[in-house]
Design a protein around this motif. Structure first.
Motif: not given
Length: 193
Positions: A24-27, A32-33
């Motif tokens: 999900v890191q690429q989402l 944002e993270w």
């Protein structure tokens, strides 16, 4: 209660970077993270799982499994897959050897792991169906749709009775929306959670 679940803040206290799973890191962008992590720290007081839930180690109870019993198990090589499995060996009154079923005729590496009655990765037959999750049929299974009744008959085996599974009692104390940290089961050696 698992050694892979920790109270919020555990990663920082133990020198790990808290990161989202790679899938999900690429989402989201890195910024944002970082915002998600900042929000997590703000919510830590009100939504964190109480630390006392992490203190007690579970008592390993005696099991009632027998060799040849069928069950569902989380595949240790693909921890997001639930598969038919077999009790391959009873090691003693607390531990058993579980093998993920594989019906292929050619030699394939066997996927086996040691469990006890309280292990979270072993489940009764039909657990996936009852909980709306997909059961991965064993490699070499010829049917269109996997059916436990047909499979048990085909194998000449019996399902492990519900009473064998002590881990299904939900007295864990977790509530919806509580925050915690979890070790990535696919990459345990990575210095992040």
């Amino acid at each position: 209660r698992s050694s892979d679940l920790h109270e919020v803040g555990w990663a920082a206290q133990h020198g790990y970077d808290l990161q989202p799973p790679l899938v999900v890191q690429q989402l989201n962008s890195e910024a944002e993270w970082k915002k998600v992590l900042a929000n997590l720290k703000e919510e830590e007081e009100t939504l964190s799982v109480p630390t006392d839930l992490f203190k007690d180690k579970p008592v390993i109870t005696k099991h009632s499994f027998s060799v040849g019993m069928k069950l569902e198990a989380v595949d240790p090589t693909a921890p997001f897959a639930i598969c038919p499995a077999t009790i391959a060996k009873v090691l003693d009154d607390k531990y058993v050897l579980v093998e993920i079923d594989d019906l292929r005729l050619e030699h394939c590496p066997r996927r086996m792991f040691v469990c006890h009655a309280n292990s979270a990765g072993i489940l009764p037959v039909q657990w996936s169906l009852k909980n709306g999750l997909h059961l991965i049929p064993p490699p070499g299974y010829l049917g269109q749709d996997f059916d436990w009744a047909d499979y048990l008959k085909q194998c000449g085996a019996e399902a492990a009775p519900q009473s064998c599974f002590t881990s299904l009692i939900s007295d864990h104390g977790f509530k919806e929306n509580m925050k915690l940290e979890a070790v990535n089961p696919v990459d345990r050696d990575r210095k992040s959670t």
